[in-house]
Design a protein around this motif. Sequence first.
Motif, PDB file in Angstrom:
ATOM      1  N   ASP A 156       0.817  -1.226   0.000  1.00  0.00           N
ATOM      2  CA  ASP A 156       0.000   0.000   0.000  1.00  0.00           C
ATOM      3  C   ASP A 156       0.843   1.266   0.000  1.00  0.00           C
ATOM      4  N   SER A 157       2.082   1.160   0.493  1.00  0.00           N
ATOM      5  CA  SER A 157       2.964   2.340   0.546  1.00  0.00           C
ATOM      6  C   SER A 157       3.760   2.512  -0.744  1.00  0.00           C
ATOM      7  N   SER A 158       3.770   1.485  -1.589  1.00  0.00           N
ATOM      8  CA  SER A 158       4.653   1.529  -2.761  1.00  0.00           C
ATOM      9  C   SER A 158       4.346   2.673  -3.722  1.00  0.00           C
ATOM     10  N   PRO A 159       3.050   2.996  -3.996  1.00  0.00           N
ATOM     11  CA  PRO A 159       2.809   4.132  -4.914  1.00  0.00           C
ATOM     12  C   PRO A 159       3.457   5.415  -4.390  1.00  0.00           C
ATOM     13  N   ALA A 160       3.326   5.690  -3.098  1.00  0.00           N
ATOM     14  CA  ALA A 160       3.897   6.926  -2.543  1.00  0.00           C
ATOM     15  C   ALA A 160       5.426   6.871  -2.578  1.00  0.00           C
ATOM     16  N   LEU A 161       5.987   5.685  -2.318  1.00  0.00           N
ATOM     17  CA  LEU A 161       7.453   5.545  -2.352  1.00  0.00           C
ATOM     18  C   LEU A 161       7.974   5.817  -3.772  1.00  0.00           C
ATOM     19  N   VAL A 162       7.308   5.215  -4.757  1.00  0.00           N
ATOM     20  CA  VAL A 162       7.750   5.381  -6.151  1.00  0.00           C
ATOM     21  C   VAL A 162       7.580   6.846  -6.587  1.00  0.00           C
ATOM     22  N   GLN A 163       6.491   7.453  -6.160  1.00  0.00           N
ATOM     23  CA  GLN A 163       6.263   8.863  -6.480  1.00  0.00           C
ATOM     24  C   GLN A 163       7.392   9.728  -5.901  1.00  0.00           C
ATOM     25  N   THR A 164       7.826   9.398  -4.688  1.00  0.00           N
ATOM     26  CA  THR A 164       8.924  10.149  -4.048  1.00  0.00           C
ATOM     27  C   THR A 164      10.229   9.941  -4.826  1.00  0.00           C
ATOM     28  N   LEU A 165      10.475   8.701  -5.256  1.00  0.00           N
ATOM     29  CA  LEU A 165      11.688   8.434  -6.057  1.00  0.00           C
ATOM     30  C   LEU A 165      11.655   9.253  -7.341  1.00  0.00           C
ATOM     31  N   LYS A 166      10.475   9.326  -7.945  1.00  0.00           N
ATOM     32  CA  LYS A 166      10.333  10.078  -9.206  1.00  0.00           C
ATOM     33  C   LYS A 166      10.587  11.569  -8.969  1.00  0.00           C
ATOM     34  N   ARG A 167      10.026  12.090  -7.875  1.00  0.00           N
ATOM     35  CA  ARG A 167      10.247  13.512  -7.563  1.00  0.00           C
ATOM     36  C   ARG A 167      11.736  13.787  -7.344  1.00  0.00           C
ATOM     37  N   LEU A 168      12.404  12.880  -6.619  1.00  0.00           N
ATOM     38  CA  LEU A 168      13.834  13.088  -6.358  1.00  0.00           C
ATOM     39  C   LEU A 168      14.634  13.028  -7.655  1.00  0.00           C
ATOM     40  N   CYS A 169      14.260  12.090  -8.536  1.00  0.00           N
ATOM     41  CA  CYS A 169      15.034  11.914  -9.763  1.00  0.00           C
ATOM     42  C   CYS A 169      14.692  12.961 -10.828  1.00  0.00           C
ATOM     43  N   ASN A 170      13.561  13.601 -10.679  1.00  0.00           N
ATOM     44  CA  ASN A 170      13.292  14.746 -11.573  1.00  0.00           C
ATOM     45  C   ASN A 170      14.277  15.872 -11.263  1.00  0.00           C
ATOM     46  N   VAL A 171      14.658  15.968  -9.995  1.00  0.00           N
ATOM     47  CA  VAL A 171      15.624  16.990  -9.589  1.00  0.00           C
ATOM     48  C   VAL A 171      17.059  16.498  -9.861  1.00  0.00           C
ATOM     49  N   SER A 172      17.288  15.204  -9.686  1.00  0.00           N
ATOM     50  CA  SER A 172      18.635  14.617  -9.854  1.00  0.00           C
ATOM     51  C   SER A 172      18.566  13.462 -10.846  1.00  0.00           C
ATOM     52  N   PRO A 173      18.415  13.771 -12.153  1.00  0.00           N
ATOM     53  CA  PRO A 173      18.157  12.688 -13.122  1.00  0.00           C
ATOM     54  C   PRO A 173      19.309  11.692 -13.273  1.00  0.00           C
ATOM     55  N   GLN A 174      20.514  12.095 -12.866  1.00  0.00           N
ATOM     56  CA  GLN A 174      21.651  11.173 -13.009  1.00  0.00           C
ATOM     57  C   GLN A 174      21.770  10.185 -11.839  1.00  0.00           C
ATOM     58  N   ALA A 175      20.960  10.389 -10.799  1.00  0.00           N
ATOM     59  CA  ALA A 175      21.128   9.569  -9.582  1.00  0.00           C
ATOM     60  C   ALA A 175      20.818   8.100  -9.858  1.00  0.00           C
ATOM     61  N   ARG A 176      21.623   7.242  -9.288  1.00  0.00           N
ATOM     62  CA  ARG A 176      21.266   5.816  -9.255  1.00  0.00           C
ATOM     63  C   ARG A 176      20.322   5.599  -8.079  1.00  0.00           C
ATOM     64  N   VAL A 177      19.396   4.657  -8.233  1.00  0.00           N
ATOM     65  CA  VAL A 177      18.433   4.341  -7.182  1.00  0.00           C
ATOM     66  C   VAL A 177      18.639   2.883  -6.773  1.00  0.00           C
ATOM     67  N   ALA A 178      18.949   2.657  -5.507  1.00  0.00           N
ATOM     68  CA  ALA A 178      19.238   1.288  -5.038  1.00  0.00           C
ATOM     69  C   ALA A 178      18.189   0.879  -4.012  1.00  0.00           C
ATOM     70  N   ILE A 179      17.452  -0.167  -4.323  1.00  0.00           N
ATOM     71  CA  ILE A 179      16.367  -0.623  -3.444  1.00  0.00           C
ATOM     72  C   ILE A 179      16.723  -2.024  -2.939  1.00  0.00           C
ATOM     73  N   ALA A 180      17.002  -2.115  -1.632  1.00  0.00           N
ATOM     74  CA  ALA A 180      17.312  -3.428  -1.036  1.00  0.00           C
ATOM     75  C   ALA A 180      16.026  -3.999  -0.462  1.00  0.00           C
ATOM     76  N   MET A 181      15.710  -5.211  -0.824  1.00  0.00           N
ATOM     77  CA  MET A 181      14.471  -5.801  -0.305  1.00  0.00           C
ATOM     78  C   MET A 181      14.594  -7.292  -0.075  1.00  0.00           C
ATOM     79  N   LYS A 182      13.858  -7.742   0.947  1.00  0.00           N
ATOM     80  CA  LYS A 182      13.684  -9.173   1.154  1.00  0.00           C
ATOM     81  C   LYS A 182      12.215  -9.416   0.847  1.00  0.00           C
ATOM     82  N   MET A 183      11.934 -10.204  -0.170  1.00  0.00           N
ATOM     83  CA  MET A 183      10.529 -10.411  -0.555  1.00  0.00           C
ATOM     84  C   MET A 183       9.844 -11.239   0.520  1.00  0.00           C
TER      85      MET A 183
END
Length: 355
Positions: free
Chosen positions: A279-306
Amino acid sequence: MRYVRFLKPPRLVVDKGSKPQISCLITITSDLGDSFLPYDVELAAELLSLHQTEEIVVWRTVQWKAGMRSLPITFPLTKNLKAQKFRLRVGGEPKSTYDDYGKMSGEATCGVVSVWSQEFSPSEATAAAKLVDRCFNLMDGHVICISEETGESIARHLWDAGITLSCHISELLKGGSPLAEALLPTSRPNQLRILELGTGCGMVGMTLAHLIADTNVLLTDLPEAQEIVEHNISQTKLAKGSTLKFQTLDWDEDLPQDLRSSRSPLHLVVAADCTYNADSSPALVQTLKRLCNVSPQARVAIAMKMRHSSEEVFFDLMAGAEFIKLTTLEYPLPGDVEIGEETVFLHVYQYKPSI
Ligand SMILES: C[S@@+](CC[C@H](N)C(=O)[O-])C[C@H]1O[C@@H](n2cnc3c(N)ncnc32)[C@H](O)[C@@H]1O
Protein backbone atom coordinates in the motif's frame (compact mmCIF):
# COMPACT_ATOMS: atom_id res chain seq x y z
CA MET A 1 18.80 -14.11 10.19
CA ARG A 2 17.27 -14.19 13.65
CA TYR A 3 17.75 -11.61 16.38
CA VAL A 4 18.30 -12.16 20.11
CA ARG A 5 15.76 -9.90 21.83
CA PHE A 6 15.06 -9.12 25.48
CA LEU A 7 11.47 -9.87 26.42
CA LYS A 8 12.51 -8.72 29.91
CA PRO A 9 15.69 -6.61 30.05
CA PRO A 10 18.40 -7.56 32.57
CA ARG A 11 17.63 -6.48 36.12
CA LEU A 12 18.12 -7.46 39.76
CA VAL A 13 15.59 -10.02 40.99
CA VAL A 14 15.22 -10.73 44.70
CA ASP A 15 12.73 -13.55 45.31
CA LYS A 16 11.71 -14.48 48.82
CA GLY A 17 13.84 -17.33 50.16
CA SER A 18 16.39 -17.31 47.33
CA LYS A 19 19.58 -15.38 46.71
CA PRO A 20 19.47 -12.18 44.60
CA GLN A 21 20.29 -12.68 40.97
CA ILE A 22 20.61 -10.80 37.72
CA SER A 23 17.91 -12.05 35.42
CA CYS A 24 16.53 -11.49 31.94
CA LEU A 25 14.22 -13.26 29.48
CA ILE A 26 15.22 -13.54 25.84
CA THR A 27 13.68 -14.75 22.62
CA ILE A 28 15.22 -15.19 19.15
CA THR A 29 13.00 -14.09 16.28
CA SER A 30 13.07 -12.85 12.70
CA ASP A 31 13.10 -9.09 12.00
CA LEU A 32 9.31 -9.11 11.64
CA GLY A 33 9.00 -11.12 14.85
CA ASP A 34 6.91 -13.70 12.97
CA SER A 35 9.17 -16.74 13.44
CA PHE A 36 11.45 -18.10 16.13
CA LEU A 37 14.94 -19.52 15.61
CA PRO A 38 14.23 -23.13 14.52
CA TYR A 39 17.64 -24.60 15.44
CA ASP A 40 19.51 -25.69 18.57
CA VAL A 41 22.21 -23.10 19.27
CA GLU A 42 24.57 -22.66 22.18
CA LEU A 43 24.67 -19.00 23.18
CA ALA A 44 27.17 -17.04 25.23
CA ALA A 45 25.68 -14.76 27.92
CA GLU A 46 28.27 -12.31 29.19
CA LEU A 47 28.10 -9.67 31.92
CA LEU A 48 30.32 -6.79 30.86
CA SER A 49 31.57 -4.55 33.65
CA LEU A 50 31.63 -0.86 32.78
CA HIS A 51 34.08 -0.08 35.58
CA GLN A 52 36.92 1.29 33.46
CA THR A 53 37.09 -0.41 30.11
CA GLU A 54 34.32 -2.80 29.17
CA GLU A 55 35.33 -6.33 30.13
CA ILE A 56 33.61 -9.65 30.70
CA VAL A 57 33.36 -10.33 34.45
CA VAL A 58 31.00 -13.31 34.44
CA TRP A 59 29.86 -15.47 31.59
CA ARG A 60 27.91 -18.65 31.00
CA THR A 61 26.57 -20.64 28.11
CA VAL A 62 22.83 -21.19 27.61
CA GLN A 63 21.13 -23.54 25.19
CA TRP A 64 18.42 -22.39 22.79
CA LYS A 65 16.45 -25.40 21.49
CA ALA A 66 14.38 -25.57 18.31
CA GLY A 67 10.73 -25.02 19.26
CA MET A 68 11.52 -22.63 22.13
CA ARG A 69 9.76 -19.27 22.31
CA SER A 70 11.69 -17.76 25.21
CA LEU A 71 14.66 -18.55 27.42
CA PRO A 72 15.41 -17.19 30.91
CA ILE A 73 19.03 -16.32 31.74
CA THR A 74 20.23 -15.73 35.30
CA PHE A 75 23.50 -14.92 37.05
CA PRO A 76 23.94 -15.19 40.83
CA LEU A 77 24.71 -11.76 42.29
CA THR A 78 27.94 -12.17 44.23
CA LYS A 79 29.10 -9.44 46.64
CA ASN A 80 31.85 -8.15 44.36
CA LEU A 81 29.31 -7.53 41.57
CA LYS A 82 26.83 -5.49 43.62
CA ALA A 83 28.50 -2.10 43.31
CA GLN A 84 29.17 -2.32 39.58
CA LYS A 85 27.44 -1.18 36.43
CA PHE A 86 26.96 -3.70 33.64
CA ARG A 87 25.80 -4.40 30.16
CA LEU A 88 24.69 -7.88 29.20
CA ARG A 89 25.57 -9.39 25.84
CA VAL A 90 23.87 -12.52 24.48
CA GLY A 91 25.14 -13.94 21.19
CA GLY A 92 26.48 -16.91 19.30
CA GLU A 93 30.20 -16.27 19.22
CA PRO A 94 31.73 -16.13 22.76
CA LYS A 95 33.77 -13.08 23.82
CA SER A 96 33.03 -11.19 20.64
CA THR A 97 32.71 -7.41 20.56
CA TYR A 98 30.80 -7.49 17.25
CA ASP A 99 28.99 -9.79 14.83
CA ASP A 100 30.78 -10.68 11.64
CA TYR A 101 28.19 -10.91 8.86
CA GLY A 102 30.50 -13.05 6.71
CA LYS A 103 30.80 -15.65 9.49
CA MET A 104 27.20 -15.63 10.68
CA SER A 105 26.20 -18.46 8.35
CA GLY A 106 28.36 -20.91 10.29
CA GLU A 107 26.70 -23.85 12.04
CA ALA A 108 27.75 -22.51 15.43
CA THR A 109 25.72 -19.28 15.13
CA CYS A 110 23.07 -20.10 12.48
CA GLY A 111 22.53 -16.44 11.52
CA VAL A 112 21.92 -15.28 15.09
CA VAL A 113 22.41 -11.52 15.62
CA SER A 114 23.83 -10.73 19.08
CA VAL A 115 22.29 -8.22 21.46
CA TRP A 116 23.95 -5.82 23.92
CA SER A 117 21.74 -4.40 26.68
CA GLN A 118 21.97 -0.83 27.88
CA GLU A 119 23.73 -0.13 31.15
CA PHE A 120 22.13 -1.31 34.41
CA SER A 121 23.15 -1.37 38.03
CA PRO A 122 22.15 -4.12 40.51
CA SER A 123 22.87 -1.86 43.52
CA GLU A 124 20.32 0.68 42.32
CA ALA A 125 17.94 -2.11 41.25
CA THR A 126 17.57 -0.42 37.84
CA ALA A 127 16.64 -2.48 34.80
CA ALA A 128 18.43 -1.86 31.51
CA ALA A 129 16.50 0.64 29.39
CA LYS A 130 14.36 -0.68 26.56
CA LEU A 131 17.03 0.16 24.04
CA VAL A 132 19.60 -2.40 22.83
CA ASP A 133 22.71 -2.25 20.70
CA ARG A 134 23.79 -4.34 17.70
CA CYS A 135 27.40 -4.23 16.56
CA PHE A 136 28.73 -5.34 13.17
CA ASN A 137 32.16 -5.62 11.66
CA LEU A 138 31.99 -3.66 8.39
CA MET A 139 35.57 -4.33 7.34
CA ASP A 140 39.00 -4.54 9.00
CA GLY A 141 39.05 -2.11 11.91
CA HIS A 142 35.60 -0.68 11.17
CA VAL A 143 32.86 -1.73 13.58
CA ILE A 144 29.52 0.03 13.70
CA CYS A 145 27.26 -0.13 16.77
CA ILE A 146 23.68 0.94 16.43
CA SER A 147 20.85 1.24 18.94
CA GLU A 148 17.33 0.00 18.35
CA GLU A 149 14.21 -0.18 20.50
CA THR A 150 12.88 -3.43 21.90
CA GLY A 151 9.23 -2.47 21.23
CA GLU A 152 7.02 -3.02 18.20
CA SER A 153 7.81 0.13 16.19
CA ILE A 154 8.65 -0.64 12.55
CA ALA A 155 10.86 2.42 12.24
CA ARG A 156 12.82 1.97 15.43
CA HIS A 157 14.38 -1.42 14.92
CA LEU A 158 16.74 -3.06 12.44
CA TRP A 159 15.68 -5.07 9.41
CA ASP A 160 17.44 -7.79 7.40
CA ALA A 161 17.82 -5.78 4.18
CA GLY A 162 19.34 -2.77 5.95
CA ILE A 163 21.89 -4.89 7.81
CA THR A 164 22.72 -6.90 4.69
CA LEU A 165 23.26 -3.83 2.53
CA SER A 166 25.32 -2.13 5.27
CA CYS A 167 27.54 -5.17 5.72
CA HIS A 168 28.36 -5.12 1.98
CA ILE A 169 28.98 -1.38 1.64
CA SER A 170 32.75 -1.79 2.10
CA GLU A 171 32.65 -3.32 -1.43
CA LEU A 172 32.01 0.21 -2.72
CA LEU A 173 35.58 1.01 -1.77
CA LYS A 174 36.87 -1.68 -4.15
CA GLY A 175 36.88 -0.21 -7.64
CA GLY A 176 35.36 -2.62 -10.15
CA SER A 177 33.33 -4.60 -7.58
CA PRO A 178 29.76 -5.38 -8.77
CA LEU A 179 28.37 -3.07 -6.07
CA ALA A 180 30.67 -0.17 -7.00
CA GLU A 181 29.88 -0.64 -10.70
CA ALA A 182 26.15 -0.68 -9.97
CA LEU A 183 25.93 2.26 -7.57
CA LEU A 184 28.77 4.61 -8.46
CA PRO A 185 29.40 4.14 -12.16
CA THR A 186 30.80 7.48 -13.25
CA SER A 187 34.03 9.09 -12.16
CA ARG A 188 33.58 10.15 -8.57
CA PRO A 189 32.60 13.78 -7.90
CA ASN A 190 34.58 15.66 -5.24
CA GLN A 191 31.67 15.41 -2.86
CA LEU A 192 29.25 12.50 -3.14
CA ARG A 193 25.60 13.21 -2.19
CA ILE A 194 23.45 10.31 -0.98
CA LEU A 195 19.88 10.31 0.33
CA GLU A 196 18.32 7.38 2.18
CA LEU A 197 14.54 6.94 2.30
CA GLY A 198 12.86 5.14 5.22
CA THR A 199 16.14 4.96 7.11
CA GLY A 200 14.60 3.51 10.32
CA CYS A 201 17.44 3.45 12.86
CA GLY A 202 19.80 4.82 10.21
CA MET A 203 22.14 1.88 9.68
CA VAL A 204 22.63 2.06 5.89
CA GLY A 205 23.32 5.80 5.77
CA MET A 206 25.47 5.66 8.91
CA THR A 207 27.60 2.97 7.30
CA LEU A 208 27.99 5.01 4.11
CA ALA A 209 29.08 8.11 6.05
CA HIS A 210 31.40 6.03 8.25
CA LEU A 211 33.19 4.23 5.43
CA ILE A 212 33.20 6.62 2.48
CA ALA A 213 35.17 9.86 2.62
CA ASP A 214 33.85 13.17 1.24
CA THR A 215 30.24 12.05 1.23
CA ASN A 216 27.16 13.97 2.39
CA VAL A 217 24.53 11.52 3.60
CA LEU A 218 20.97 12.62 4.33
CA LEU A 219 18.87 10.11 6.29
CA THR A 220 15.10 10.56 5.96
CA ASP A 221 12.04 8.96 7.52
CA LEU A 222 8.81 9.83 9.33
CA PRO A 223 9.08 11.92 12.53
CA GLU A 224 8.72 8.80 14.69
CA ALA A 225 12.23 7.71 13.63
CA GLN A 226 13.90 11.04 14.41
CA GLU A 227 14.89 10.42 18.04
CA ILE A 228 16.56 7.03 17.50
CA VAL A 229 18.28 8.16 14.27
CA GLU A 230 19.66 11.27 15.92
CA HIS A 231 20.90 9.16 18.84
CA ASN A 232 22.65 6.85 16.35
CA ILE A 233 24.06 9.77 14.34
CA SER A 234 25.61 11.12 17.54
CA GLN A 235 27.44 7.79 18.02
CA THR A 236 28.77 7.59 14.44
CA LYS A 237 32.39 8.27 13.60
CA LEU A 238 32.43 9.89 10.19
CA ALA A 239 34.90 9.28 7.38
CA LYS A 240 37.11 12.27 6.50
CA GLY A 241 35.13 15.05 4.84
CA SER A 242 31.77 13.29 5.28
CA THR A 243 28.56 14.53 6.89
CA LEU A 244 25.50 12.74 8.23
CA LYS A 245 22.14 14.41 8.92
CA PHE A 246 18.50 13.51 9.42
CA GLN A 247 15.48 15.22 7.90
CA THR A 248 11.85 14.15 8.00
CA LEU A 249 10.51 13.16 4.59
CA ASP A 250 7.06 11.61 4.28
CA TRP A 251 6.47 9.82 0.96
CA ASP A 252 2.84 10.89 1.14
CA GLU A 253 3.82 14.53 0.93
CA ASP A 254 5.67 16.69 -1.56
CA LEU A 255 9.47 16.93 -1.18
CA PRO A 256 10.78 19.31 1.48
CA GLN A 257 11.67 22.66 -0.13
CA ASP A 258 15.48 22.19 0.07
CA LEU A 259 15.29 18.90 -1.86
CA ARG A 260 13.43 20.50 -4.76
CA SER A 261 16.46 22.42 -5.97
CA SER A 262 18.77 20.91 -8.58
CA ARG A 263 21.75 23.02 -7.46
CA SER A 264 23.22 20.12 -5.45
CA PRO A 265 22.00 17.01 -7.26
CA LEU A 266 22.02 13.61 -5.61
CA HIS A 267 24.28 10.85 -6.90
CA LEU A 268 22.57 7.99 -5.12
CA VAL A 269 19.19 7.33 -3.49
CA VAL A 270 18.95 4.21 -1.30
CA ALA A 271 16.12 2.48 0.53
CA ALA A 272 16.23 -0.81 2.45
CA ASP A 273 13.22 -2.90 3.42
CA CYS A 274 10.78 -0.17 2.42
CA THR A 275 8.65 -2.22 0.01
CA TYR A 276 7.17 -4.71 2.52
CA ASN A 277 3.84 -2.83 2.54
CA ALA A 278 2.40 -2.81 -0.98
CA ASP A 279 0.00 0.00 0.00
CA SER A 280 2.96 2.34 0.55
CA SER A 281 4.65 1.53 -2.76
CA PRO A 282 2.81 4.13 -4.91
CA ALA A 283 3.90 6.93 -2.54
CA LEU A 284 7.45 5.55 -2.35
CA VAL A 285 7.75 5.38 -6.15
CA GLN A 286 6.26 8.86 -6.48
CA THR A 287 8.92 10.15 -4.05
CA LEU A 288 11.69 8.43 -6.06
CA LYS A 289 10.33 10.08 -9.21
CA ARG A 290 10.25 13.51 -7.56
CA LEU A 291 13.83 13.09 -6.36
CA CYS A 292 15.03 11.91 -9.76
CA ASN A 293 13.29 14.75 -11.57
CA VAL A 294 15.62 16.99 -9.59
CA SER A 295 18.63 14.62 -9.85
CA PRO A 296 18.16 12.69 -13.12
CA GLN A 297 21.65 11.17 -13.01
CA ALA A 298 21.13 9.57 -9.58
CA ARG A 299 21.27 5.82 -9.26
CA VAL A 300 18.43 4.34 -7.18
CA ALA A 301 19.24 1.29 -5.04
CA ILE A 302 16.37 -0.62 -3.44
CA ALA A 303 17.31 -3.43 -1.04
CA MET A 304 14.47 -5.80 -0.30
CA LYS A 305 13.68 -9.17 1.15
CA MET A 306 10.53 -10.41 -0.56
CA ARG A 307 8.12 -11.36 2.18
CA HIS A 308 4.93 -11.56 0.13
CA SER A 309 4.07 -11.72 -3.57
CA SER A 310 1.99 -8.50 -3.20
CA GLU A 311 5.30 -6.61 -2.97
CA GLU A 312 5.85 -7.24 -6.68
CA VAL A 313 3.60 -4.27 -7.42
CA PHE A 314 6.67 -2.15 -6.66
CA PHE A 315 8.37 -3.35 -9.87
CA ASP A 316 5.34 -2.49 -12.03
CA LEU A 317 5.10 0.93 -10.43
CA MET A 318 8.81 1.58 -11.06
CA ALA A 319 8.46 0.58 -14.72
CA GLY A 320 5.37 2.79 -15.05
CA ALA A 321 7.31 5.70 -13.52
CA GLU A 322 10.00 5.30 -16.20
CA PHE A 323 12.69 3.73 -14.03
CA ILE A 324 14.87 1.26 -15.96
CA LYS A 325 16.25 -1.64 -13.94
CA LEU A 326 20.01 -1.82 -14.55
CA THR A 327 20.95 -4.78 -12.42
CA THR A 328 20.00 -6.91 -9.43
CA LEU A 329 22.54 -8.17 -6.91
CA GLU A 330 21.66 -11.09 -4.62
CA TYR A 331 22.75 -11.65 -1.04
CA PRO A 332 21.63 -14.94 0.59
CA LEU A 333 20.88 -14.31 4.26
CA PRO A 334 22.99 -16.04 6.91
CA GLY A 335 21.27 -18.86 8.75
CA ASP A 336 18.98 -20.13 6.00
CA VAL A 337 17.59 -23.61 6.29
CA GLU A 338 18.57 -24.09 2.65
CA ILE A 339 21.05 -21.65 1.21
CA GLY A 340 19.28 -19.04 -0.86
CA GLU A 341 15.84 -19.68 0.62
CA GLU A 342 15.88 -16.21 2.12
CA THR A 343 17.67 -13.60 0.08
CA VAL A 344 18.10 -9.85 0.09
CA PHE A 345 17.93 -8.43 -3.44
CA LEU A 346 19.46 -5.11 -4.34
CA HIS A 347 17.63 -3.68 -7.38
CA VAL A 348 19.44 -0.80 -9.05
CA TYR A 349 17.56 1.65 -11.25
CA GLN A 350 18.15 4.69 -13.45
CA TYR A 351 15.42 7.21 -14.19
CA LYS A 352 14.96 7.53 -17.98
CA PRO A 353 11.98 9.81 -18.62
CA SER A 354 10.68 9.88 -22.19
CA ILE A 355 11.01 13.31 -23.77
C1 LIG B 1 10.87 -1.91 7.54
S1 LIG B 1 11.45 -0.34 7.96
C2 LIG B 1 13.08 -0.35 7.30
C3 LIG B 1 14.00 0.53 8.06
C4 LIG B 1 15.45 0.54 7.59
N1 LIG B 1 15.55 0.99 6.23
C5 LIG B 1 16.10 -0.81 7.78
O1 LIG B 1 16.36 -1.50 6.77
O2 LIG B 1 16.36 -1.20 8.92
C6 LIG B 1 10.57 0.72 6.81
C7 LIG B 1 10.80 2.19 7.05
O3 LIG B 1 10.04 2.95 6.11
C8 LIG B 1 9.51 4.06 6.79
N2 LIG B 1 8.27 4.55 6.14
C9 LIG B 1 7.10 3.89 5.98
N3 LIG B 1 6.19 4.69 5.39
C10 LIG B 1 6.80 5.88 5.15
C11 LIG B 1 6.38 7.11 4.58
N4 LIG B 1 5.14 7.29 4.14
N5 LIG B 1 7.27 8.10 4.48
C12 LIG B 1 8.54 7.94 4.94
N6 LIG B 1 9.00 6.81 5.51
C13 LIG B 1 8.14 5.78 5.63
C14 LIG B 1 9.20 3.52 8.18
O4 LIG B 1 9.04 4.58 9.12
C15 LIG B 1 10.39 2.63 8.44
O5 LIG B 1 11.45 3.30 9.05
